[in-house]
Design a protein around this motif. Sequence first.
Motif, PDB file in Angstrom:
ATOM      1  N   ARG A 231       0.817  -1.132   0.067  1.00  0.00           N
ATOM      2  CA  ARG A 231       0.186   0.104   0.007  1.00  0.00           C
ATOM      3  C   ARG A 231       0.836   1.125   0.124  1.00  0.00           C
ATOM      4  O   ARG A 231       1.239   1.783   1.085  1.00  0.00           O
ATOM      5  N   GLY A 232       1.311   1.593  -1.216  1.00  0.00           N
ATOM      6  CA  GLY A 232       2.296   2.593  -1.369  1.00  0.00           C
ATOM      7  C   GLY A 232       1.716   4.135  -0.905  1.00  0.00           C
ATOM      8  O   GLY A 232       0.304   4.227  -0.972  1.00  0.00           O
ATOM      9  N   ALA A 233       2.429   5.075  -1.017  1.00  0.00           N
ATOM     10  CA  ALA A 233       1.829   6.284  -0.285  1.00  0.00           C
ATOM     11  C   ALA A 233       2.805   7.496  -0.634  1.00  0.00           C
ATOM     12  O   ALA A 233       4.037   7.225  -0.976  1.00  0.00           O
ATOM     13  N   LEU A 234       2.499   8.696  -0.696  1.00  0.00           N
ATOM     14  CA  LEU A 234       3.308   9.827  -0.619  1.00  0.00           C
ATOM     15  C   LEU A 234       3.382  10.503   0.708  1.00  0.00           C
ATOM     16  O   LEU A 234       2.268  10.848   1.001  1.00  0.00           O
ATOM     17  N   ALA A 235       4.561  10.682   1.258  1.00  0.00           N
ATOM     18  CA  ALA A 235       4.446  11.571   2.450  1.00  0.00           C
ATOM     19  C   ALA A 235       5.198  12.918   2.419  1.00  0.00           C
ATOM     20  O   ALA A 235       6.194  12.898   1.863  1.00  0.00           O
TER      21      ALA A 235
ATOM     22  N   ILE B 139      11.584   6.057  -1.948  1.00  0.00           N
ATOM     23  CA  ILE B 139      12.378   7.382  -2.655  1.00  0.00           C
ATOM     24  C   ILE B 139      12.213   8.412  -1.427  1.00  0.00           C
ATOM     25  O   ILE B 139      11.329   8.869  -1.012  1.00  0.00           O
ATOM     26  N   LEU B 140      13.462   9.106  -1.340  1.00  0.00           N
ATOM     27  CA  LEU B 140      13.704  10.296  -0.335  1.00  0.00           C
ATOM     28  C   LEU B 140      13.967  11.423  -1.485  1.00  0.00           C
ATOM     29  O   LEU B 140      14.656  11.510  -2.072  1.00  0.00           O
TER      30      LEU B 140
ATOM     31  N   ILE C  26       7.085   7.431  -1.121  1.00  0.00           N
ATOM     32  CA  ILE C  26       7.894   8.638  -1.640  1.00  0.00           C
ATOM     33  C   ILE C  26       7.955   9.322  -0.432  1.00  0.00           C
ATOM     34  O   ILE C  26       6.797   9.902  -0.052  1.00  0.00           O
ATOM     35  N   VAL C  27       9.026   9.770   0.213  1.00  0.00           N
ATOM     36  CA  VAL C  27       8.860  10.955   1.391  1.00  0.00           C
ATOM     37  C   VAL C  27       9.491  12.101   0.965  1.00  0.00           C
ATOM     38  O   VAL C  27      10.922  12.068   0.377  1.00  0.00           O
ATOM     39  N   ALA C  28       9.029  13.147   0.654  1.00  0.00           N
ATOM     40  CA  ALA C  28       9.353  14.271   0.274  1.00  0.00           C
ATOM     41  C   ALA C  28       9.362  15.420   1.083  1.00  0.00           C
ATOM     42  O   ALA C  28       8.334  15.603   2.114  1.00  0.00           O
ATOM     43  N   THR C  29      10.331  16.406   1.238  1.00  0.00           N
ATOM     44  CA  THR C  29      10.419  17.586   1.873  1.00  0.00           C
ATOM     45  C   THR C  29      10.318  18.599   1.110  1.00  0.00           C
ATOM     46  O   THR C  29      10.735  18.863  -0.014  1.00  0.00           O
ATOM     47  N   HIS C  30       9.467  19.908   1.798  1.00  0.00           N
ATOM     48  CA  HIS C  30       9.505  21.091   0.984  1.00  0.00           C
ATOM     49  C   HIS C  30       9.380  22.445   1.970  1.00  0.00           C
ATOM     50  O   HIS C  30       8.913  22.088   3.051  1.00  0.00           O
TER      51      HIS C  30
END
Length: 373
Positions: free
Chosen positions: A67-71, A204-205, A234-238
């Motif tokens: 169960r993939g996701a975007l964080a 993926i970071l 996928i863990v993304a920072t912004h």
Amino acid sequence: AQGLFHVESRGAIAIKGTRRPQAIFAVSEQVAAEKRRFSQPNPTQLVGRTAELAQLLNLLSAAQSGRGALARIEAEPGLGKSRLLDAFAQAAQSEPIFLTVATCQITTRDTAYAATRQIGRQLLGLDRPELEDDDTRIAQVEALLQQINPALLPRMPLLSEALRLPIPDNELTRGLDPKSRHEALLALTLEIVQQLAQLQPIVILAEDIHWLDEASAELLATLIRAGTTTSLLIVATHRPPTSQTAALLTKIDELPNQTLIRLSELVDAELITLAVARLRAPLDDLALDFLQAQAQGNPFFIEELLDSLPESGDLVLDEENEAPAQWRLAAPFVAQLQAADCLKPVGDGWRLKSQTSLSAAAIGLPDSIHGIV
């Protein structure tokens, strides 16, 4: 530089003082520089982000179950986006996952596939130092596609631009117009990631996606939309949206299956914990008052202060008294605060007045700290 940068051969030239022509290379980009960072434990204690880290680890468990996701981790500069990402990466690497890393920069915002090229090179094994030229890298891509699904091989030339590899077109790809080629690349990328994720969950970071290039944004969006049935996190920072980045971040807001984690300033008790852990000794009340007033809950700023003030002699370790050693502001520094009417007497010592405005010029902070946040 072997293993640290991707290089492209530019032939050989004669150089004065050498007998033979010398090979020359163009440096194109770093090899997973951030991935190397995550391979070593961060010496700074993670403070005040326990709940957020647990949230990310729960999403990782879900991704491992398909169960993939975007964080997304959103915060102002200095509030600990990268530090939280460090802690998550350290914990995640104890699991059987494939970790990839991309760092977005303002200088590559207009460079197509700048971010996803970093991810693709890692996923396809092109960041290995023994792959010294384009021919060996192309052979690596071909071997990997042959291994995971030979049916993907005829579409391999579609990866040429995204990977910056001179993969020659074939009958299938040669006649594609730009729009059809792009759509075919999106589909191929999704298939490759899904095939690889079946072998091992992928994480993926992506750092600073407010500077994400448009082509990479579309590729990642394709992966996110299909991620609910893929072992992909996928863990993304912004940073929070600005006039320059609002349009991109608004599009990302519209993507499904995502979790937004907003980081706030640390409370005083958390800043104290961070300071004591970094200095390995407690601080007296006045030193704590000053750090809290100056840092305003920003962990990066307090770390900068704790590095600079002892170096300049403005924060000293008092080991002369019988009580356990503790850090205190140096006497000349205290005198400057007194002269600026920033202090009030409390018991046998001094405390910072509430609502006091501290001017960096008045208290002599180094220029490297003044205005850093």
